[in-house]
Write an enzyme that holds these catalytic residues in place. Structure first.
Site, mmCIF file in Angstrom:
data_model
loop_
_atom_site.group_PDB
_atom_site.id
_atom_site.type_symbol
_atom_site.label_atom_id
_atom_site.label_comp_id
_atom_site.label_asym_id
_atom_site.label_seq_id
_atom_site.Cartn_x
_atom_site.Cartn_y
_atom_site.Cartn_z
ATOM 1 N N TYR A 142 -39.243 27.347 -18.006
ATOM 2 C CA TYR A 142 -38.560 28.529 -18.507
ATOM 3 C C TYR A 142 -39.237 29.093 -19.758
ATOM 4 O O TYR A 142 -39.069 30.263 -20.092
ATOM 5 C CB TYR A 142 -37.101 28.218 -18.836
ATOM 6 C CG TYR A 142 -36.240 27.920 -17.621
ATOM 7 C CD1 TYR A 142 -36.678 28.192 -16.338
ATOM 8 C CD2 TYR A 142 -34.983 27.351 -17.767
ATOM 9 C CE1 TYR A 142 -35.895 27.913 -15.234
ATOM 10 C CE2 TYR A 142 -34.188 27.069 -16.665
ATOM 11 C CZ TYR A 142 -34.650 27.347 -15.407
ATOM 12 O OH TYR A 142 -33.867 27.073 -14.312
ATOM 13 N N LYS A 192 -40.303 14.691 -10.386
ATOM 14 C CA LYS A 192 -41.029 14.878 -9.118
ATOM 15 C C LYS A 192 -42.447 14.354 -9.326
ATOM 16 O O LYS A 192 -43.453 15.058 -9.128
ATOM 17 C CB LYS A 192 -41.018 16.356 -8.717
ATOM 18 C CG LYS A 192 -41.453 16.617 -7.274
ATOM 19 C CD LYS A 192 -40.535 16.004 -6.247
ATOM 20 C CE LYS A 192 -40.980 16.404 -4.835
ATOM 21 N NZ LYS A 192 -40.266 15.635 -3.795
ATOM 22 N N ASP A 224 -35.328 15.735 -5.316
ATOM 23 C CA ASP A 224 -34.750 16.068 -4.023
ATOM 24 C C ASP A 224 -33.800 14.965 -3.553
ATOM 25 O O ASP A 224 -32.724 15.242 -3.006
ATOM 26 C CB ASP A 224 -35.839 16.359 -2.983
ATOM 27 C CG ASP A 224 -36.996 15.376 -3.036
ATOM 28 O OD1 ASP A 224 -37.037 14.522 -3.942
ATOM 29 O OD2 ASP A 224 -37.885 15.469 -2.161
ATOM 30 N N ASP A 248 -30.997 22.381 -14.703
ATOM 31 C CA ASP A 248 -30.260 23.611 -14.430
ATOM 32 C C ASP A 248 -29.647 23.556 -13.035
ATOM 33 O O ASP A 248 -28.465 23.851 -12.822
ATOM 34 C CB ASP A 248 -31.218 24.799 -14.552
ATOM 35 C CG ASP A 248 -30.514 26.143 -14.556
ATOM 36 O OD1 ASP A 248 -29.265 26.167 -14.500
ATOM 37 O OD2 ASP A 248 -31.204 27.169 -14.626
ATOM 38 N N ASP A 252 -25.386 22.367 -11.925
ATOM 39 C CA ASP A 252 -24.516 23.265 -11.168
ATOM 40 C C ASP A 252 -24.041 22.599 -9.876
ATOM 41 O O ASP A 252 -22.885 22.765 -9.466
ATOM 42 C CB ASP A 252 -25.235 24.574 -10.850
ATOM 43 C CG ASP A 252 -25.285 25.526 -12.040
ATOM 44 O OD1 ASP A 252 -24.642 25.216 -13.057
ATOM 45 O OD2 ASP A 252 -25.959 26.551 -11.954
#
Length: 357
Positions: A142, A192, A224, A248, A252
């Site tokens: 970001y 990852k 994942d 992020d 959620d």
């Protein structure tokens, strides 16, 4: 008698109602414990745009830096959707995070026993879930170098670059381990590393920091797989620490497990004053109607007590009071079902107050 100073930023929409409810509960629990809180209200977000022409005045930043903690309601709304991008209401939160040096977002995911029926998962899968997700907040993709558009060999492309440094990973892992020491002493690091260089640096650094905490059990999981496991077997998790992008998304996903976004608090911590806020929005369509659910803000105030004021026992009293009120069948409009007792924002706050004695 201890004395602490709290900056209150109601923000926009339902912000005034939910922060006022949280202050009532804070006052009740701290007065009984001999802890004196003073409060200072400040404008940020759309309210500050209307008053000052900017979403985050310098005076608010100064006040926040001098406070022991900041409690925020919510910012933004359709009224300010068409202002220039550099002064959008949401810039207030990003600006506060930057100015206060807040690099970690803590989001607890805990389902009150009385609300298990609201979860999309089966009761046996969700009962007893208690997760703390620690998201790196100030670096990663970001904040990396961006290219909105460029033409290479006649083909348009765009790019976002993810960069992490060892100090950035180290500090978030230290915080995750310290948070885990207050819980079950288990940390899961999500990355990852089979694909990404930044994730391999992340994993190496996490391992190094974890070696300094003999009481902490560290495990690793690819993002994942973690996303899948949150749905299949969420009770296996205690503290999850991960980077900005993965955090992020996973936070959620985890929030949905509870069945109600109005119930969830959060804390942003780092080098300066801690910032506490519910994860829901400003809901301008119900502002002033007494329909807002204040519990997410009240539980954010509990986190404020735990992490900024060093009063975990008072935080637990608030959390237990919320559970008791919900167990008695009281619900705000967002959670109301037949057979429950519908209450207003103020009434919910009053019921939680009463449970605190």
């Amino acid at each position: 008698m201890s004395k602490k100073h709290i900056v209150i930023i109601p923000g926009d929409g339902i912000g005034e109602e939910i922060t006022s409810a949280a202050i009532r509960v804070l006052e009740r629990v701290t007065n009984k414990a001999g802890l004196t809180l003073t409060y200072e209200k400040q404008l940020a977000g759309g309210a500050a745009i209307d008053q000052y022409g900017v979403p985050l005045p310098d005076s608010v930043i100064r006040a926040a830096k001098q406070a022991d903690a900041v409690l925020l309601g919510a910012v933004g709304g359709p009224k300010w959707d068409h202002v220039p991008p550099e002064i959008r209401a949401e810039k207030a939160i990003l600006g506060l995070r930057k100015e206060l040096g807040l690099y970690a977002n803590l989001r607890p995911v805990r389902v009150s026993p009385a609300l298990i029926e609201y979860s999309p998962l089966k009761a046996e899968a969700i009962y007893g879930v208690d997760i703390l997700l620690v998201r790196e907040l100030s670096s990663g993709i970001y904040y990396g170098q961006k290219c909105e558009s460029e033409i290479i060999d006649g083909i348009e492309q765009a790019s976002d670059v993810e960069v992490y440094t060892v100090p950035e990973v180290s500090r978030i892992m230290h915080l995750a381990c310290q948070a885990a020491q207050l819980r079950k002493k288990q940390v899961l690091s999500v990355d990852k590393a089979n694909v990404l260089a930044t994730s391999r640096l992340w994993r190496r650094t996490v391992n190094q920091v974890a070696s300094e905490y003999a009481d902490i059990q560290l495990k690793h999981m690819y993002v994942d797989n973690c996303a899948m496991q949150l749905v299949l077997a969420p009770k296996q998790f205690d503290v999850i620490v991960t980077n900005n992008l993965f955090g992020d998304i996973l936070s959620d996903e985890a929030a949905v497990l509870t069945g109600s976004i109005g119930m969830l608090p959060s804390a942003s911590l780092g080098n300066g004053t801690g910032l506490y806020e519910p994860i829901h929005g400003s809901a301008p369509d119900i502002a002033g109607l007494g329909l807002a659910n204040p519990v997410g803000t009240i539980l954010s105030a509990a986190m404020l007590l735990r992490y900024s004021l060093g009063a975990p026992e008072l935080a637990e009293q608030i959390e237990q009071a919320v559970d008791k009120v919900l167990a008695e069948g009281y619900r705000t409009a967002d959670l109301y079902k037949s057979g429950a007792t519908k209450v207003s924002t103020d009434e919910m706050a009053g019921l939680i107050e009463a449970q605190l004695g």
